[in-house]
Write a protein that holds these residues in place. Structure first.
Motif, PDB file in Angstrom:
ATOM      1  N   ALA A 109      34.813  33.172  61.118  1.00 15.01           N
ATOM      2  CA  ALA A 109      34.301  31.847  61.494  1.00 15.01           C
ATOM      3  C   ALA A 109      34.495  30.826  60.377  1.00 15.01           C
ATOM      4  O   ALA A 109      34.602  29.622  60.630  1.00 15.01           O
ATOM      5  N   MET A 110      34.539  31.307  59.143  1.00 14.83           N
ATOM      6  CA  MET A 110      34.703  30.400  58.001  1.00 14.83           C
ATOM      7  C   MET A 110      36.052  29.679  58.032  1.00 14.83           C
ATOM      8  O   MET A 110      36.187  28.556  57.556  1.00 14.83           O
ATOM      9  N   GLU A 111      37.062  30.368  58.581  1.00 12.84           N
ATOM     10  CA  GLU A 111      38.398  29.780  58.613  1.00 12.84           C
ATOM     11  C   GLU A 111      38.418  28.472  59.402  1.00 12.84           C
ATOM     12  O   GLU A 111      39.272  27.617  59.183  1.00 12.84           O
ATOM     13  N   GLU A 112      37.457  28.323  60.315  1.00 12.10           N
ATOM     14  CA  GLU A 112      37.378  27.099  61.108  1.00 12.10           C
ATOM     15  C   GLU A 112      37.073  25.886  60.234  1.00 12.10           C
ATOM     16  O   GLU A 112      37.464  24.766  60.555  1.00 12.10           O
ATOM     17  N   ASP A 150      38.018  25.686  56.983  1.00  9.12           N
ATOM     18  CA  ASP A 150      39.151  25.479  56.091  1.00  9.12           C
ATOM     19  C   ASP A 150      40.278  24.853  56.904  1.00  9.12           C
ATOM     20  O   ASP A 150      41.024  25.539  57.592  1.00  9.12           O
ATOM     21  N   GLY A 151      40.395  23.546  56.830  1.00 10.90           N
ATOM     22  CA  GLY A 151      41.287  22.803  57.729  1.00 10.90           C
ATOM     23  C   GLY A 151      42.737  22.773  57.341  1.00 10.90           C
ATOM     24  O   GLY A 151      43.393  21.736  57.489  1.00 10.90           O
ATOM     25  N   ASP A 152      43.282  23.883  56.835  1.00  8.55           N
ATOM     26  CA  ASP A 152      44.698  23.894  56.470  1.00  8.55           C
ATOM     27  C   ASP A 152      45.594  23.739  57.695  1.00  8.55           C
ATOM     28  O   ASP A 152      46.633  23.083  57.643  1.00  8.55           O
ATOM     29  N   ASP A 153      45.216  24.375  58.816  1.00  6.07           N
ATOM     30  CA  ASP A 153      46.043  24.323  60.016  1.00  6.07           C
ATOM     31  C   ASP A 153      45.526  23.291  61.016  1.00  6.07           C
ATOM     32  O   ASP A 153      46.297  22.490  61.554  1.00  6.07           O
ATOM     33  N   VAL A 154      44.226  23.342  61.282  1.00  4.55           N
ATOM     34  CA  VAL A 154      43.626  22.394  62.230  1.00  4.55           C
ATOM     35  C   VAL A 154      42.463  21.690  61.534  1.00  4.55           C
ATOM     36  O   VAL A 154      41.557  22.340  61.008  1.00  4.55           O
ATOM     37  N   ARG A 155      42.504  20.372  61.518  1.00  3.41           N
ATOM     38  CA  ARG A 155      41.470  19.596  60.849  1.00  3.41           C
ATOM     39  C   ARG A 155      40.119  19.791  61.527  1.00  3.41           C
ATOM     40  O   ARG A 155      40.022  19.815  62.751  1.00  3.41           O
ATOM     41  N   VAL A 156      39.064  19.960  60.730  1.00  2.97           N
ATOM     42  CA  VAL A 156      37.716  20.152  61.256  1.00  2.97           C
ATOM     43  C   VAL A 156      37.293  18.936  62.070  1.00  2.97           C
ATOM     44  O   VAL A 156      37.580  17.791  61.704  1.00  2.97           O
ATOM     45  N   SER A 157      36.606  19.191  63.194  1.00  2.00           N
ATOM     46  CA  SER A 157      36.141  18.075  64.022  1.00  2.00           C
ATOM     47  C   SER A 157      34.708  18.324  64.463  1.00  2.00           C
ATOM     48  O   SER A 157      34.223  19.456  64.491  1.00  2.00           O
ATOM     49  N   GLN A 164      37.827  24.703  51.115  1.00  2.00           N
ATOM     50  CA  GLN A 164      38.666  25.846  50.790  1.00  2.00           C
ATOM     51  C   GLN A 164      37.792  27.094  50.857  1.00  2.00           C
ATOM     52  O   GLN A 164      36.794  27.194  50.154  1.00  2.00           O
ATOM     53  N   PHE A 165      38.155  28.032  51.738  1.00  2.00           N
ATOM     54  CA  PHE A 165      37.390  29.271  51.861  1.00  2.00           C
ATOM     55  C   PHE A 165      38.245  30.468  51.464  1.00  2.00           C
ATOM     56  O   PHE A 165      39.412  30.565  51.855  1.00  2.00           O
ATOM     57  N   VAL A 166      37.662  31.393  50.698  1.00  2.00           N
ATOM     58  CA  VAL A 166      38.332  32.646  50.376  1.00  2.00           C
ATOM     59  C   VAL A 166      37.305  33.778  50.318  1.00  2.00           C
ATOM     60  O   VAL A 166      36.169  33.573  49.888  1.00  2.00           O
ATOM     61  N   PRO A 167      37.657  34.974  50.752  1.00  2.00           N
ATOM     62  CA  PRO A 167      36.801  36.148  50.539  1.00  2.00           C
ATOM     63  C   PRO A 167      37.102  36.744  49.165  1.00  2.00           C
ATOM     64  O   PRO A 167      38.265  37.004  48.835  1.00  2.00           O
ATOM     65  N   SER A 181      24.957  30.225  60.158  1.00  2.00           N
ATOM     66  CA  SER A 181      24.053  30.155  61.318  1.00  2.00           C
ATOM     67  C   SER A 181      24.052  28.774  61.957  1.00  2.00           C
ATOM     68  O   SER A 181      23.738  28.636  63.143  1.00  2.00           O
ATOM     69  N   ASP A 182      24.385  27.746  61.185  1.00  2.00           N
ATOM     70  CA  ASP A 182      24.327  26.370  61.701  1.00  2.00           C
ATOM     71  C   ASP A 182      25.723  25.739  61.723  1.00  2.00           C
ATOM     72  O   ASP A 182      25.947  24.674  61.156  1.00  2.00           O
ATOM     73  N   MET A 183      26.681  26.414  62.378  1.00  2.00           N
ATOM     74  CA  MET A 183      28.069  25.951  62.382  1.00  2.00           C
ATOM     75  C   MET A 183      28.215  24.533  62.927  1.00  2.00           C
ATOM     76  O   MET A 183      28.973  23.719  62.386  1.00  2.00           O
ATOM     77  N   VAL A 184      27.516  24.191  63.984  1.00  2.00           N
ATOM     78  CA  VAL A 184      27.619  22.844  64.572  1.00  2.00           C
ATOM     79  C   VAL A 184      27.206  21.790  63.554  1.00  2.00           C
ATOM     80  O   VAL A 184      27.908  20.800  63.336  1.00  2.00           O
ATOM     81  N   GLN A 185      26.065  22.004  62.915  1.00  2.00           N
ATOM     82  CA  GLN A 185      25.574  21.042  61.919  1.00  2.00           C
ATOM     83  C   GLN A 185      26.477  21.023  60.677  1.00  2.00           C
ATOM     84  O   GLN A 185      26.693  19.965  60.071  1.00  2.00           O
TER      85      GLN A 185
END
Length: 557
Positions: A470-473, A475-482, A494-497, A439-443
């Protein structure tokens, strides 16, 4: 016991070290049992099975109560797996290889991670297995097998290379080859292309020493010089040979090489060379491994955060993801145990902070996104993984599932602890288990970016049937979180279902092993990336003490 560590982040297998079997200490009175000839048998257990398989035996030692075994066991070490071991000690009665023909003296069980995670990778265990008798103790030490872990950084330039282009000069680049035992060569590095020059200066580059010479410092290294062509038909300028030992001398008269073209040399009597290549600099650094830091005392601090939002369903109903069945664990408990039982081997005090988020707390119904599962805000630690599970089940009985699903408060909570200890002595791992979308993706993204500069990793396990795109965002394997124009310094999420790892036959042990293997595989590299970014070297491993904590009658393995 010698171990081999598989570096999953690299294309090569890093021969790691861990191990050297040290003493088996026996406290059995000599008047009760006479040990004249003895040996030890190692058994391993496959993932998801209870079957023990014999891995190997030490040699037989005669006429001593203190056998010091020479034979070592070489094992592959996987941080992300729970590698169960069993050691059986026998007294030899016959020449038979049949174990049942010999006298059983005792046994012990442990995991490979427990040995490595002990101080100095040295662990003592009591032997058992004979009712009513003290069987003594056994001490293991593990050390990583060295396999040329040095990394070389060098820079070269060239002077007066042959002109190959009709309308220009040349576009030179270098190709490095490692020689093989059979006389062939294997390419191991290419430099960048420097356009339109006969006097190029290439950028410094880094290469593992094992890739350059396979650990043999006198092995031939061949270097070809080419002129780059757009169509891929690069023109050969010339070649020269050297060795790691010669290169390691650094910039000197010995590291100026004539570039020779055999065809030109055979055709032209006055041919001298096709230019020269000079080594400008050469530096060697040691590449540390995850095990180096663990042996040096680095502790993994494990924290758990569990989703208590209403979308999980009523815990009293079998359809709930939090349902406490008397017959099997729910997915939250499975994920927690799968990851926790491995990480706990690298945490000496076995005290784990555990939090919940998204619930209303008694008595006033206040919503909290970081409440201690044990109800103690001053000390949220639970004793062992079983203590965390107990606190989790107790919280389900006392709090009201609510919402929303906010991650940032818990991430920031752990980050505050991590920012106080940045000397490499501790590394924090946060496991978050959730059933829904953040719910608080920005934070949360802001919290992740801030945490990426700290000794910290975040594992997110999604449970249930929800979509977790949305969780994949995170997990910065491809694009680093910003966040707000700032990028994370490291990939720490690291995110996995969990549903991707569920065994179709219903084998929970296998499901948990699969989950742990995937979510924990990146932790060693994430720890190393932090240590390297901060210039932190592992502390020396404490010297192994040959003195047991129990009195006399030692048996060394």
């Amino acid at each position: 016991m010698f171990l081999k560590n598989e570096d999953h982040a690299s294309s090569y297998a890093c021969m790691a070290s861990i191990g050297d079997f040290d003493p088996l200490h026996s406290t059995v009175p000599a008047t009760k049992i006479e040990v004249t000839v003895s040996f030890v048998v190692l058994y391993t257990q496959g993932i998801g099975t209870k079957e023990w398989r014999e891995f190997g035996r030490t040699e037989v030692i005669e006429n001593t109560l203190n056998p010091d075994f020479v034979r070592k066991f070489v094992l592959d070490f996987f941080f992300e797996e729970k590698q169960n071991l069993r050691f059986d000690v026998y007294n030899v009665d016959t020449r038979s290889s049949n174990i049942s023909k010999h006298d059983f003296l005792g046994q012990t069980f442990c995991t490979l991670g427990e040995i490595i995670g002990s101080t100095g990778s040295r662990m003592e265990r009591t032997l058992s297995g004979i009712p009513g008798k003290k069987c003594g103790a056994i001490i293991f030490t593990a050390e990583e097998l060295s396999n040329c872990r040095d990394i070389a950084t060098m820079q070269l330039c060239a002077n007066k290379l042959d002109k190959k282009d009709f309308f220009g000069k040349s576009d030179p680049f270098l190709v490095f080859y490692r020689s093989n035992e059979d006389g062939t060569f294997t390419i191991c590095h290419k430099t960048e292309v420097i356009k339109n020059t006969l006097n190029p200066v290439w950028q410094p580059f880094t290469i593992p020493v094992r890739a350059l010479c396979n650990g043999d410092y006198d092995r031939t290294v061949k270097i070809d010089v080419y002129d780059w062509d757009r169509d891929g038909s690069h023109d050969f300028i010339g070649e020269f040979t050297t060795s790691y030992r010669e290169l390691s001398r650094g910039q000197s008269q010995f590291n100026v090489y004539e570039v020779l073209n055999p065809k030109k040399k055979g055709k032209k009597k006055k041919y001298v060379n096709s230019g020269t290549v000079t080594l400008l600099s050469f530096k060697v650094e040691s590449e540390y491994t995850f095990v180096d830091f663990i042996r040096g005392g680095t502790q993994l601090n494990f924290t758990v955060a569990i989703d208590f939002t209403a979308s999980n369903g009523n815990p009293a109903q079998p359809t709930s993801l939090h349902y406490m069945s008397p017959y099997q664990m729910n997915t939250y408990a499975m994920a927690l145990k799968a990851v926790g039982e491995i990480i706990q081997d690298y945490d000496s005090d076995k005290l784990f902070p555990a939090y919940g988020f998204g619930a209303k707390l008694p008595p006033d119904g206040k919503i909290s996104h970081a409440f201690p599962l044990n109800g103690n805000s001053e000390d949220p630690n639970c004793v062992g993984i079983e203590g965390v599970l107990e606190a989790y089940f107790q919280s389900l009985r006392t709090v009201q599932l609510y919402g929303p699903t906010n991650f940032a408060p818990v991430i920031n909570q752990v980050a505050r602890s991590a920012q106080d200890i940045t000397d490499g002595s501790q590394y924090f791992v946060l496991l978050m288990i959730t059933d829904g979308v953040i719910s608080d993706m920005v934070q949360t993204k802001e919290a992740v970016v801030n945490a990426s500069a700290l000794p910290m990793s975040i594992i997110i396990v999604g449970v249930g049937p929800a979509e977790f795109d949305a969780m994949e965002e995170l997990d910065g394997d491809d694009v680093r979180v910003s966040s707000r124009g700032r990028f994370a310094e490291r990939d720490i999420v690291q995110f996995v279902p969990f549903r991707d790892y569920i065994d179709r036959s219903g084998n929970q042990v296998l499901s948990m092993a699969r989950l742990a293997k995937d979510v924990l595989a990146e932790i060693p590299d994430q720890l190393l990336s932090f240590m390297k970014s901060k210039g932190i070297d592992p502390r020396p491993a404490p010297p192994a003490s040959g003195t047991p904590s129990k009195p006399p009658l030692n048996t060394r393995i």
